[in-house]
Scaffold this active site. Structure first.
Site, mmCIF file in Angstrom:
data_model
loop_
_atom_site.group_PDB
_atom_site.id
_atom_site.type_symbol
_atom_site.label_atom_id
_atom_site.label_comp_id
_atom_site.label_asym_id
_atom_site.label_seq_id
_atom_site.Cartn_x
_atom_site.Cartn_y
_atom_site.Cartn_z
ATOM 1 N N ASP A 100 -5.204 -3.391 -17.177
ATOM 2 C CA ASP A 100 -5.216 -2.254 -16.266
ATOM 3 C C ASP A 100 -6.581 -1.581 -16.394
ATOM 4 O OD1 ASP A 100 -4.251 -0.109 -14.607
ATOM 5 O OD2 ASP A 100 -2.244 -0.526 -15.384
ATOM 6 N N ASP A 128 -6.375 0.893 -11.283
ATOM 7 C CA ASP A 128 -5.590 2.114 -11.135
ATOM 8 C C ASP A 128 -6.202 3.073 -10.113
ATOM 9 O OD1 ASP A 128 -3.383 3.716 -12.471
ATOM 10 O OD2 ASP A 128 -5.057 5.093 -12.748
ATOM 11 N N GLU A 134 -4.651 -0.603 -6.781
ATOM 12 C CA GLU A 134 -3.592 0.341 -6.443
ATOM 13 C C GLU A 134 -4.122 1.340 -5.427
ATOM 14 O OE1 GLU A 134 -0.541 3.532 -8.495
ATOM 15 O OE2 GLU A 134 -2.631 3.485 -9.080
ATOM 16 N N HIS A 161 6.280 1.044 -13.141
ATOM 17 C CA HIS A 161 6.523 2.140 -14.075
ATOM 18 C C HIS A 161 6.414 3.512 -13.408
ATOM 19 C CE1 HIS A 161 2.277 1.774 -13.547
ATOM 20 N NE2 HIS A 161 2.082 2.931 -14.157
ATOM 21 N N ASP A 162 6.065 3.561 -12.118
ATOM 22 C CA ASP A 162 5.874 4.847 -11.443
ATOM 23 C C ASP A 162 7.040 5.250 -10.546
ATOM 24 O OD1 ASP A 162 3.398 5.396 -12.532
ATOM 25 O OD2 ASP A 162 2.311 4.355 -10.944
#
Ligand code: GLC
Length: 548
Positions: free
Chosen positions: A99, A200, A254, A326-327
């Site tokens: 990430d 990210d 993202e 995970h969000d």
């Protein structure tokens, strides 16, 4: 030379390391735990892993606040454990994505500590501004997590910008020195052998010239002024030209609030700067823009999101397919049904695994984990959840507030993976850092491994089928009966091979719709979640995949 786009043949598995598996008994997931479970991931048919951040971090945003980009956190096992995992991944013929979080760092990063003291060359590494006349904030932007986007720093005597938590100051990407740092980070991990990056909130790295006020956007005021900013494509192209093009790697960006037309500027295969994009449209079938503004689930909205991306990227760019990460709260709870947990988990799997693109699974999704439900608000750990809980719906009764948060919070998907029915779901022999979902005696990997009809074995079958059928990679996507509120039906077609995918989204039985030109008498039902597929009546959350 035409690039070998190997990611198009793959299925990825996302690890959110704190809650995956604890290998050393300290209650926190780690890389030793990952190493133990590599064969589980491989057994799903997944051939790549994306790691949410595993770098040293104070943990204000569970690792998305990085204090050192070129090391692995000691609590995850440090570099030694990482190298072991990387080798283990490669020995199994799999790939590994890190990430890359470079919109911001932790405020404990050495760069920030020096920047606040104006020590060169770090003085302009971040976005610092004095107060406006009258002591007002430099502009009216909101942070995504904690109130306004500006915090005053006593040491420097200025405000710094943070689009996320107060402990996540934004880097100043307009400074060429900062871009050189990013390139160093990329090279460092690529030289070590990692195969690519998930980037990210990368569309936030270029802010509007002069950081103007924003009067338009109702939530997260400011977003149009920093999302897809003026130099975004230039900076991404620079990273590609100077670093990424020199390695056999791939990138996944993202992008909050992005639609296909805009996405193509990033991921168009001829001119794009990155390979695939995480879009949020597929996450808004039960909310407005963000999970924190929940609405009733609408299958039509979900179908629209899926189809928009399938149609508009066709022949131009490659889709990243996902339902969970995970969000967002767990998908069975949101788009499926906890009452029909297994059936709806399988239908959801089929709803996206047969689309065109590269699918990602999030840890626990393979057994249909449901949302973790806290008994009280003080059990939440996530910075965004805690802020939202303390600042919204304040006049509503406690139960209503808790219910809303349970539907919205990222913590819903962050409870430990349920490995077996032993204490703490087999996640740790110590005291878990976070709460385990109480349904683990019923929903766990060990139990589902032993059951041929489990969600887990269904995922294995679906992924194996996906890989064996060229039409899943190559075929043209078409949605049928778009306005139907309870069925999602799509086909994939290429010369010599055809699929029809039928997914029922209802707790009641219903008559299956059949598009013209699809004669079931000559088809084979290759995947289904009820034992009989003889009739045209669909059971609750039934799904079928037909092959011609
Ligand atoms: C991304 C991450 C999220 C994080 C945020 C700030 O959206 O997925 O977990 O909190 O960026 O880094």
């Amino acid at each position: 030379m035409e690039r070998n786009r190997w990611y198009k043949d793959m299925v990825f598995y996302q690890i959110w390391p704190r809650s995956f598996k604890d290998g050393d008994g300290d209650g926190m997931g780690d890389l030793w735990g990952v190493y133990e479970k590599l064969d589980h991931i491989k057994s799903l048919g997944c051939d790549g892993i994306w790691f949410s951040p595993i770098y040293p971090s104070p943990g204000a945003d569970c690792g998305y606040d990085i204090a050192d980009y070129m090391d692995i956190a000691p609590e995850f096992g440090g570099m030694e454990a990482f190298r072991k995992v990387l080798d283990g991944v490669h020995q199994r013929g799999m790939k590994l994505l890190m990430d890359l979080v470079v919109n911001h760092t932790s405020d404990e990063h050495e760069w920030f500590q020096k920047s606040r003291q104006r020590i060169e060359p770090y003085t302009d590494y971040y976005i610092w501004r004095p107060a406006k006349p009258g002591g007002k904030l430099p502009n009216n932007w909101d942070s995504n997590f904690e109130g306004k986007a500006w915090t005053y720093d006593e040491v420097r005597g200025e405000y710094y910008l943070h689009l996320f938590a107060i402990k996540q100051p934004d880097l100043n990407m307009d400074n060429p020195l900062v871009r050189e740092e990013v390139k160093k980070i990329l090279r460092f991990w690529l030289d070590m052998g990692v195969d690519g990056f998930r980037e990210d909130v990368i569309t936030y790295i270029s802010k509007a010239e002069g950081l103007p006020d924003d009067h338009l956007f109702p939530i997260y005021k400011g977003m149009p002024k920093y999302n897809h900013g003026p130099h975004i494509h230039e900076y991404l192209a620079e990273f590609k030209r100077d670093v990424l093009d020199h390695y056999d790697c791939f990138t996944l960006a993202e992008a909050p609030l992005v639609w296909p037309k805009q996405a193509l500027k990033y991921i168009d295969e001829e001119h794009g700067q990155i390979d695939m994009m995480i879009q949020f449209q597929c996450q808004t079938a039960d909310c407005l823009f963000t999970d924190y503004l929940p609405t009733k689930f609408s299958l039509r909205r979900m179908k629209k999101a899926f189809s928009d991306w399938q149609y508009k990227l066709e022949g131009k760019a490659w889709n990243m397919l996902y339902l969970e990460n995970h969000d967002h709260p767990r998908i069975v709870t949101r788009y499926g049904s906890e009452k029909y947990q297994a059936e709806s988990a399988k239908t959801l799997a089929v709803s996206y695994l047969f689309q065109k693109g590269t699918p990602f699974l999030y840890q626990g999704q393979e057994i249909g984990m449901t949302n973790w439900r806290p008994e009280s608000a003080d059990m939440y750990r996530d910075v965004q959840t805690i802020y939202n809980y303390n600042h919204s719906n304040l006049k509503k009764p406690l139960q209503v507030r808790l219910e809303k948060m349970w539907r919205s919070s990222r913590d819903g998907a962050r409870s430990p993976v349920q490995w077996d029915s032993s204490p703490n779901a087999g996640f740790t022999t110590g005291t878990p850092w976070f709460y385990v979902n109480q349904n683990y005696p019923e929903i766990n990997i060990e139990k589902q491994n032993a059951d041929p009809d489990s969600v887990l074995n269904f995922y294995r079958k679906a992924i194996a089928l996906r890989k064996s059928l060229p039409v899943v990679k190559e075929g043209i996507y078409k949605e049928h009966f778009h306005s139907h509120p309870k069925q999602y039906i799509y086909s994939r077609e290429m010369p010599g091979q055809k699929l029809l995918i039928v997914c029922a989204f209802s707790e009641k039985t219903q008559k299956m719709k059949l598009p013209k030109g699809f004669d079931l008498s000559s088809a084979q039902c290759i995947l289904h979640n009820y034992s009989s597929t003889d009739s045209l009546t669909l059971q609750p959350y039934e799904c079928r995949v037909y092959l011609w």
